[in-house]
Write a protein that holds these residues in place. Structure first.
Motif, PDB file in Angstrom:
ATOM      1  N   ILE A 197       0.774  -1.222  -0.167  1.00 53.62           N
ATOM      2  CA  ILE A 197      -0.006  -0.201  -0.026  1.00 53.62           C
ATOM      3  C   ILE A 197       0.835   1.341  -0.092  1.00 53.62           C
ATOM      4  CG2 ILE A 197      -1.815   1.267   1.358  1.00 53.62           C
ATOM      5  CD1 ILE A 197      -2.919  -1.299   0.227  1.00 53.62           C
ATOM      6  N   LYS A 198       0.534   2.179  -0.915  1.00 55.70           N
ATOM      7  CA  LYS A 198       1.256   3.321  -0.814  1.00 55.70           C
ATOM      8  C   LYS A 198       0.327   4.376  -0.370  1.00 55.70           C
ATOM      9  CE  LYS A 198       4.114   7.087  -2.290  1.00 55.70           C
ATOM     10  NZ  LYS A 198       4.346   7.226  -3.748  1.00 55.70           N
ATOM     11  N   LEU A 199       0.771   5.401   0.537  1.00 58.47           N
ATOM     12  CA  LEU A 199      -0.259   6.471   0.942  1.00 58.47           C
ATOM     13  C   LEU A 199       0.498   7.587   1.285  1.00 58.47           C
ATOM     14  CD1 LEU A 199      -0.484   6.036   4.780  1.00 58.47           C
ATOM     15  CD2 LEU A 199       0.406   4.217   3.602  1.00 58.47           C
ATOM     16  N   PHE A 200      -0.179   8.732   1.122  1.00 56.09           N
ATOM     17  CA  PHE A 200       0.298   9.891   1.165  1.00 56.09           C
ATOM     18  C   PHE A 200       0.142  10.781   2.617  1.00 56.09           C
ATOM     19  CE2 PHE A 200       0.947   9.679  -3.036  1.00 56.09           C
ATOM     20  CZ  PHE A 200       1.827  10.661  -3.508  1.00 56.09           C
ATOM     21  N   ALA A 201       1.200  11.062   3.496  1.00 59.76           N
ATOM     22  CA  ALA A 201       0.773  11.537   4.727  1.00 59.76           C
ATOM     23  C   ALA A 201       1.287  13.043   4.569  1.00 59.76           C
ATOM     24  CB  ALA A 201       1.839  10.945   5.719  1.00 59.76           C
ATOM     25  N   SER A 202       1.760  13.675   3.786  1.00 61.35           N
ATOM     26  CA  SER A 202       1.971  15.070   3.588  1.00 61.35           C
ATOM     27  C   SER A 202       1.872  15.533   2.158  1.00 61.35           C
ATOM     28  CB  SER A 202       3.439  15.282   4.115  1.00 61.35           C
ATOM     29  OG  SER A 202       4.396  15.000   3.300  1.00 61.35           O
ATOM     30  N   GLY A 203       1.913  16.787   2.063  1.00 60.85           N
ATOM     31  CA  GLY A 203       2.286  17.246   0.689  1.00 60.85           C
ATOM     32  C   GLY A 203       3.330  17.251   0.162  1.00 60.85           C
ATOM     33  N   GLY A 204       3.800  18.008  -1.022  1.00 53.33           N
ATOM     34  CA  GLY A 204       5.193  17.907  -1.475  1.00 53.33           C
ATOM     35  C   GLY A 204       6.141  18.812  -0.951  1.00 53.33           C
ATOM     36  N   LEU A 205       7.068  19.304  -1.927  1.00 53.88           N
ATOM     37  CA  LEU A 205       7.982  20.308  -1.270  1.00 53.88           C
ATOM     38  C   LEU A 205       7.582  21.617  -1.490  1.00 53.88           C
ATOM     39  CD1 LEU A 205      11.123  18.743  -3.505  1.00 53.88           C
ATOM     40  CD2 LEU A 205      10.642  18.575  -0.973  1.00 53.88           C
ATOM     41  N   GLY A 206       8.321  22.469  -0.923  1.00 54.82           N
ATOM     42  CA  GLY A 206       7.791  23.879  -0.594  1.00 54.82           C
ATOM     43  C   GLY A 206       7.052  24.281   0.364  1.00 54.82           C
ATOM     44  N   ALA A 207       7.305  25.985   0.707  1.00 50.46           N
ATOM     45  CA  ALA A 207       6.652  26.262   1.815  1.00 50.46           C
ATOM     46  C   ALA A 207       5.230  26.178   2.037  1.00 50.46           C
ATOM     47  CB  ALA A 207       7.172  27.910   1.955  1.00 50.46           C
ATOM     48  N   THR A 208       4.282  26.048   0.797  1.00 52.40           N
ATOM     49  CA  THR A 208       2.853  25.965   0.988  1.00 52.40           C
ATOM     50  C   THR A 208       2.360  24.441   1.317  1.00 52.40           C
ATOM     51  OG1 THR A 208       2.825  25.702  -1.385  1.00 52.40           O
ATOM     52  CG2 THR A 208       2.854  27.971  -0.286  1.00 52.40           C
ATOM     53  N   ALA A 209       3.397  23.322   1.138  1.00 53.26           N
ATOM     54  CA  ALA A 209       2.891  22.031   1.311  1.00 53.26           C
ATOM     55  C   ALA A 209       2.373  21.858   2.594  1.00 53.26           C
ATOM     56  CB  ALA A 209       4.135  21.093   0.860  1.00 53.26           C
ATOM     57  N   GLU A 210       1.265  21.008   2.579  1.00 57.45           N
ATOM     58  CA  GLU A 210       0.659  20.535   3.921  1.00 57.45           C
ATOM     59  C   GLU A 210       1.638  19.558   4.750  1.00 57.45           C
ATOM     60  OE1 GLU A 210      -3.778  19.624   3.701  1.00 57.45           O
ATOM     61  OE2 GLU A 210      -3.370  19.552   1.536  1.00 57.45           O
ATOM     62  N   PRO A 211       1.577  20.025   5.941  1.00 57.34           N
ATOM     63  CA  PRO A 211       2.658  19.341   6.841  1.00 57.34           C
ATOM     64  C   PRO A 211       2.108  17.871   7.079  1.00 57.34           C
ATOM     65  CG  PRO A 211       1.348  20.749   8.136  1.00 57.34           C
ATOM     66  CD  PRO A 211       1.107  21.394   6.683  1.00 57.34           C
ATOM     67  N   GLN A 212       0.845  17.478   7.132  1.00 60.46           N
ATOM     68  CA  GLN A 212       0.079  16.314   7.195  1.00 60.46           C
ATOM     69  C   GLN A 212      -1.187  16.277   6.697  1.00 60.46           C
ATOM     70  OE1 GLN A 212       0.401  14.736  11.370  1.00 60.46           O
ATOM     71  NE2 GLN A 212      -1.112  13.286  11.075  1.00 60.46           N
ATOM     72  N   THR A 213      -1.341  15.366   5.686  1.00 56.51           N
ATOM     73  CA  THR A 213      -2.665  15.345   5.022  1.00 56.51           C
ATOM     74  C   THR A 213      -3.630  14.199   5.444  1.00 56.51           C
ATOM     75  OG1 THR A 213      -1.522  13.623   3.393  1.00 56.51           O
ATOM     76  CG2 THR A 213      -1.296  16.457   2.944  1.00 56.51           C
ATOM     77  N   LEU A 214      -2.995  13.293   6.254  1.00 56.27           N
ATOM     78  CA  LEU A 214      -4.056  12.254   6.778  1.00 56.27           C
ATOM     79  C   LEU A 214      -3.682  12.351   8.152  1.00 56.27           C
ATOM     80  CD1 LEU A 214      -3.242   9.061   4.558  1.00 56.27           C
ATOM     81  CD2 LEU A 214      -5.391  10.588   4.436  1.00 56.27           C
ATOM     82  N   SER A 215      -4.918  12.275   9.056  1.00 55.47           N
ATOM     83  CA  SER A 215      -4.792  12.460  10.388  1.00 55.47           C
ATOM     84  C   SER A 215      -4.252  11.129  11.234  1.00 55.47           C
ATOM     85  CB  SER A 215      -6.341  12.499  10.967  1.00 55.47           C
ATOM     86  OG  SER A 215      -6.873  11.004  10.931  1.00 55.47           O
ATOM     87  N   ASP A 216      -3.805  11.189  12.416  1.00 51.74           N
ATOM     88  CA  ASP A 216      -3.274  10.043  13.020  1.00 51.74           C
ATOM     89  C   ASP A 216      -4.030   8.711  12.954  1.00 51.74           C
ATOM     90  OD1 ASP A 216      -1.101  11.883  13.486  1.00 51.74           O
ATOM     91  OD2 ASP A 216      -1.807  11.957  15.803  1.00 51.74           O
ATOM     92  N   ALA A 217      -5.394   9.097  13.305  1.00 52.83           N
ATOM     93  CA  ALA A 217      -6.405   8.048  13.138  1.00 52.83           C
ATOM     94  C   ALA A 217      -6.498   7.170  11.835  1.00 52.83           C
ATOM     95  CB  ALA A 217      -7.746   8.511  13.448  1.00 52.83           C
ATOM     96  N   GLN A 218      -6.460   8.098  10.817  1.00 51.82           N
ATOM     97  CA  GLN A 218      -6.600   7.601   9.501  1.00 51.82           C
ATOM     98  C   GLN A 218      -5.363   7.014   9.016  1.00 51.82           C
ATOM     99  OE1 GLN A 218      -6.973  11.398   7.801  1.00 51.82           O
ATOM    100  NE2 GLN A 218      -9.165  10.768   6.726  1.00 51.82           N
ATOM    101  N   LEU A 219      -3.995   7.535   9.424  1.00 48.27           N
ATOM    102  CA  LEU A 219      -2.852   6.732   9.178  1.00 48.27           C
ATOM    103  C   LEU A 219      -2.886   5.312   9.976  1.00 48.27           C
ATOM    104  CD1 LEU A 219      -0.206   9.533   9.348  1.00 48.27           C
ATOM    105  CD2 LEU A 219      -0.624   8.189   7.719  1.00 48.27           C
ATOM    106  N   ALA A 220      -3.256   5.212  11.147  1.00 44.44           N
ATOM    107  CA  ALA A 220      -3.137   3.795  11.914  1.00 44.44           C
ATOM    108  C   ALA A 220      -4.255   3.132  11.356  1.00 44.44           C
ATOM    109  CB  ALA A 220      -3.778   4.325  13.482  1.00 44.44           C
ATOM    110  N   ALA A 221      -5.477   3.469  10.779  1.00 48.22           N
ATOM    111  CA  ALA A 221      -6.207   2.571  10.031  1.00 48.22           C
ATOM    112  C   ALA A 221      -5.814   1.822   8.860  1.00 48.22           C
ATOM    113  CB  ALA A 221      -7.633   3.469   9.961  1.00 48.22           C
ATOM    114  N   ILE A 222      -5.102   2.691   7.979  1.00 48.75           N
ATOM    115  CA  ILE A 222      -4.386   2.356   6.738  1.00 48.75           C
ATOM    116  C   ILE A 222      -3.283   1.470   7.150  1.00 48.75           C
ATOM    117  CG2 ILE A 222      -3.219   2.723   4.593  1.00 48.75           C
ATOM    118  CD1 ILE A 222      -4.655   5.421   4.758  1.00 48.75           C
TER     119      ILE A 222
END
Length: 736
Positions: A514-539
């Motif tokens: 499984i590949k998942l995204f926990a953050s945005g990409g590079l750059g100052a405007t990238a989101e620091p965390q895109t899935l919550s702790d609960a979502q990450l734990a579920a996956i």
């Protein structure tokens, strides 16, 4: 051969040539091709009654018996002529002809002679060639195969173009081994015309250990091109076969997988190909594509591929069996080619396994051996010998001299489905407007990485990876072993339960991880965390429960921490990770796959193409700024005891086949010790991908995934850029 309808008059035509040594002139070709390609036209079959079709097939059986009689009467007085049959593994009975010298007191080189025609059969057009071959001292076996005409409707309709028909032909060898002691199978060739040449090419690619040489006259070479140059009824013949099932446009993969043009890198047996530029069946475009593929793979320079194109020869597609200067020249060259490689004095084929000698062996686990011979059997490493045991092997299959032998490299992060189109625009995945073009490009990416020494890759990209993975695993396409996540999980709107269900669906669809995204990409405007702790734990929790690993895109320190605490398997990127984050990765035994240079530099080197493809101008400044940051992160990661760092290049379009640049950069610019770099791309990567019992080291029992380089990578890591020998699961794809 081209399409023709069934002709009841054929029986009379056959009888008319009884006891005649028939070498056709150009004017006889229409009748001869009709005999070679006899088939019931699909349009006619749809309107005929079952009784009419039954009568048609009964006529074909009678005609075939008449042909058998001609062979016996004409050749039986000067050689052994037998009609034989053997049963293949699915229970199908395969008929064949056997022609052999009358002197049974010695063994003779052996040739499998394969007939042409979409629904052809081995017929009288080859009578003179059979006579010449046997007189020259060869045993000739001419197998029919499912789809051939003259053996009834069930056999005719069982056609499997480029599939089981090849197995049917190869099974003749087993018959010869058991029942024909005259046949010297250590000196064996395969040859054929048209469809038969196509089968010969596929046979030597799939089983090079069986043959010393192959000859393919006017061979079918590229099925997609063939579909475009032939009328609709021809493609319908393929759509009706279970192995294809769909038109080219809907599913190009089986057409590509069974095209010799896609397998040039796998050729290990010398092949002679003759083509005609006025061929109106196998149009010259096909064989020029094959020629170009062989040249790109270096097979002509290596002496493995000999190509001759005849200009406007009488007979066109059938010129090689026509009594003209060009036809005689083609046959003379064929006989000389065979004599040099399987005639008296030629070395026999080695069917007892492969042996590889090298001055140095890096075993993938941190060890180095010298003066080594590795023995490979049935795709696996059987022995690793040094010292006196190695010296006893005086004639290895591959003498690598001063080169260094080592395990095939493993890249834990690639994007197989990214490619540049002919307009230099980035494409991702399969463009449904031109799926064949996309699949050719993706297959080329896989082939490029294999030839660069990467025998295993983990592609964390898109759904197109699955079909390529499966085709490579079946041996239909050359490429590295592929593990894939299919498409990633990245929708933050899904609930934990919905995310668990998504994991289960990925597993059901065949995802290896499984590949998942926990953050945005590079750059100052990238989101620091895109899935919550609960979502990450579920996956990550659900993936672990169903036996799948998880690979997490995490750029920021926050996302690295969250994914690690969620129990995810592998963290990718981690560009902003702190020392504490790296320590946490080590203590939790989480795999780390950072990138040091290749992916960033590749975007910068191809900025015009990526810019044309929608990347904003400011993104390239961000990528340039990331390079020193990535090197600094990697140096800090190296200093963390127990942190499992694997090679993870993130190779996208423009970087496939250049994956080793990431290793070079890690050593020369980021300070990684060369041996540690090699282990990170071999045994450590294999364990990280769950393949530690399959690959990643040169030890008995593991798959024979091996490469060799000029020189010593422990002293000069840059030699990894140019592997001179590549073996994947016992099959050689590049050799010195």
């Amino acid at each position: 051969m081209h399409r023709s309808s069934t002709r009841p008059a054929r029986h009379a035509a056959v009888l008319a040539v009884l006891a005649v040594l028939w070498v056709p002139a150009a004017g006889q070709l229409a009748a001869q091709d009709a005999r070679l390609s006899t088939r019931a036209a699909p349009s006619d079959s749809a309107t005929r009654s079952d009784s009419a079709l039954a009568a048609e097939f009964a006529t074909q059986i009678a005609q075939k018996r008449a042909v058998d009689d001609v062979f016996t009467r004409t050749l039986g007085g000067e050689m052994v002529v037998r009609k034989i049959a053997y049963v293949v593994d699915d229970g199908t009975t395969i008929p064949a002809y056997l022609f052999a010298p009358s002197d049974s007191g010695r063994r003779y080189p052996t040739i499998l002679f394969v007939h042409g025609g979409l629904h052809g059969d081995f017929g009288l057009a080859h009578l003179a060639q059979v006579r010449a071959l046997v007189r020259a001292g060869y045993v000739v076996a001419a197998p029919e195969y499912r789809g051939s005409t003259g053996y009834g409707r069930a056999f005719y309709e069982a056609i499997d173009y480029g599939g089981r028909e090849v197995d049917d032909v190869l099974a003749a060898r087993d018959y010869l081994q058991r029942f024909v002691p005259q046949a010297d199978l250590g000196h064996m060739a395969i040859m054929g015309y048209s469809h038969g040449g196509y089968i010969a090419l596929l046979a030597v690619v799939r089983h090079p250990e069986l043959f010393r040489v192959a000859v393919a006259h006017v061979p079918v070479a590229d099925l997609p091109t063939r579909m475009r140059t032939h009328p609709p009824w021809y493609e319908a013949e393929f759509v009706g076969q279970p192995s294809y099932g769909s038109p080219l446009h809907d599913d190009p993969l089986p057409y590509l997988a069974r095209s010799p043009t896609m397998h040039a890198s796998e050729l290990r047996v010398p092949v002679l190909v003759h083509a005609a530029d006025n061929d109106r069946d196998v149009f010259i475009e096909e064989n020029r594509l094959l020629r170009d593929a062989m040249h790109a793979a270096g097979k002509d320079a290596a002496g493995l591929y000999t190509y001759r194109e005849f200009h406007n020869p009488p007979g066109g597609h059938s010129f090689g069996i026509v009594d003209t200067p060009q036809g005689r020249s083609s046959w003379r060259e064929t006989m000389e080619f065979l004599a040099r490689r399987i005639g008296d004095g030629a070395a026999p084929a080695d069917t007892g396994g492969l042996t590889i000698r090298a001055a140095q062996l890096i075993d993938g686990r941190g060890g180095v051996l010298h003066d080594v011979v590795v023995t490979v059997r049935e795709g696996r490493i059987a022995r690793v010998d040094t010292g006196a045991a190695a010296r006893q092997i005086t004639r290895p299959s591959y003498e690598l001299g001063a080169r260094t032998l080592m395990p095939g490299l493993i890249d834990a992060h690639v994007h197989l489905g990214w490619w540049f189109d002919r307009d230099s625009v980035l494409q991702v995945g399969i463009d449904r407007r031109a799926p064949e073009v996309a699949l050719r490009a993706i297959a080329a990416n896989a082939r490029a990485m294999l030839l660069a020494g990467f025998t295993t890759v983990q592609s964390v990209g898109g759904p197109e990876d699955g079909s390529i993975r499966d085709a490579i695993a079946r041996g239909d396409l050359p490429g590295p072993r592929v593990l894939t996540s299919l498409d990633p999980i990245l929708d933050p709107r899904l609930t934990p339960d919905e995310l668990r269900e998504s994991v289960r669906q990925h597993r059901a669809r065949g995802a290896d991880l499984i590949k998942l995204f926990a953050s945005g990409g590079l750059g100052a405007t990238a989101e620091p965390q895109t899935l919550s702790d609960a979502q990450l734990a579920a996956i990550c929790g659900e993936a672990h429960a169903v036996g799948l690993r998880t690979v997490v895109h995490a750029m920021t320190a926050q996302s690295v921490r969250a994914a690690t605490l969620a129990g995810c398997t592998e963290i990718e990127h981690g560009l902003q990770a702190t020392d504490a984050d790296l320590q946490r990765l080590a203590s939790s035994h989480t795999i780390f796959g950072p990138q040091v240079c290749l992916v960033f530099q590749n975007y910068l080197d191809h900025r015009r193409v990526f810019g044309r493809s929608g990347f904003p101008p400011e993104s390239f400044a961000v990528l340039a700024d990331a390079l020193p940051q990535a090197r600094a992160l990697f140096r800090r990661a190296l200093a963390v005891p127990g942190l499992d760092i694997v090679l993870s290049s993130d190779a996208v379009a423009g970087a496939h086949g250049r994956n080793a640049e990431e290793l070079v950069c890690r050593v020369t610019e980021a300070g990684q010790p060369p041996m540690d770099a090699l282990v990170s791309a071999t045994s450590r990567a294999a364990r990280a991908l769950g393949l530690g019992d399959r690959t990643g080291a040169v030890v008995p029992g593991l798959d024979a995934d091996l490469i060799a380089v000029d020189g010593d990578p422990l002293r000069d890591i840059t030699v990894l850029r140019r592997p001179t020998f590549v073996m994947r699961a016992g099959r050689v794809h590049r050799e010195p």
